[in-house]
Design a protein around this motif. Structure first.
Motif, short mmCIF file in Angstrom:
data_model
loop_
_atom_site.label_atom_id
_atom_site.label_comp_id
_atom_site.label_asym_id
_atom_site.label_seq_id
_atom_site.Cartn_x
_atom_site.Cartn_y
_atom_site.Cartn_z
N ARG A 51 -27.35 62.17 2.96
CA ARG A 51 -27.43 62.72 1.60
C ARG A 51 -26.10 62.57 0.87
O ARG A 51 -26.07 62.24 -0.33
N GLU A 54 -25.82 59.10 -0.39
CA GLU A 54 -26.65 58.93 -1.60
C GLU A 54 -25.95 59.50 -2.82
O GLU A 54 -25.97 58.90 -3.90
N LEU A 55 -25.32 60.66 -2.68
CA LEU A 55 -24.62 61.29 -3.80
C LEU A 55 -23.41 60.46 -4.23
O LEU A 55 -23.14 60.33 -5.42
N ARG A 56 -22.69 59.90 -3.25
CA ARG A 56 -21.55 59.04 -3.58
C ARG A 56 -22.01 57.81 -4.36
O ARG A 56 -21.42 57.42 -5.36
N GLU A 57 -23.10 57.20 -3.91
CA GLU A 57 -23.65 56.02 -4.60
C GLU A 57 -24.15 56.38 -5.99
O GLU A 57 -23.97 55.62 -6.94
N LYS A 58 -24.77 57.54 -6.12
CA LYS A 58 -25.29 58.00 -7.41
C LYS A 58 -24.15 58.22 -8.41
O LYS A 58 -24.30 57.95 -9.60
N GLN A 59 -23.02 58.72 -7.92
CA GLN A 59 -21.86 58.95 -8.78
C GLN A 59 -21.09 57.66 -9.08
O GLN A 59 -20.17 57.66 -9.88
N LYS A 60 -21.47 56.60 -8.39
CA LYS A 60 -20.83 55.29 -8.58
C LYS A 60 -19.31 55.41 -8.42
O LYS A 60 -18.54 54.96 -9.26
#
Length: 151
Positions: A51, A54-60
């Protein structure tokens, strides 16, 4: 579900989880593999690490600083704090668990270390009660919602 912990040559522990869906339509297998820092303050479980990825990728963003701590309040006396921070927010007396392969730092302030050392951070996708879960070996009491504890 199979969860294995093994030692690696770098004196770290690698966590590997293999999840199989028992549905007839799905033979998906997922592997979460990462190195756990030696003497980590917070033990990030594979579902929580997934998770956080996923959050790191979502924050780019190239890296993620996760600040964890405690504050007075909650139904059992102390509440967990978990938030994102920046490298500039890291203080000299903070304890830092670094996951270089994940581009993640888990930061805990000195006061909170007394209460959080050995905490397991997990994640649940349940409809009711889902989200990050805290399993604290230092807690003598904890509330039903799992977001506060007492010592």
């Amino acid at each position: 579900m199979v969860f294995l912990l093994r030692s690696s040559s770098a004196d770290t522990t690698a966590a590997v989880v293999t999840a199989n869906n028992d549905d007839e339509d799905s033979d998906d297998e997922e592997i979460v593999d990462y190195d756990i820092p030696e003497d980590a303050v917070i033990n990030i479980k594979p579902k929580a690490m997934k998770r956080l990825r996923e959050l790191r990728e979502k924050q780019k963003t190239d890296s993620l600083v996760l600040r964890m701590g405690v504050r007075n309040g909650g139904c059992s006396g102390l509440s967990y704090i978990m938030d994102f921070a920046t490298e500039d927010d890291v203080q000299e007396d903070d304890a830092i668990d670094e996951y270089p392969g994940e581009k993640l730092k888990c930061v805990v302030d000195a006061k909170s270390m007394l209460y959080l050392y050995g905490l397991e951070l997990d994640f649940s996708e349940e409809l009711i009660g889902g989200g990050f879960k805290f399993f604290n070996p230092n807690a003598e009491d904890s509330c039903g919602c799992g977001s506060s504890f007492g010592v």
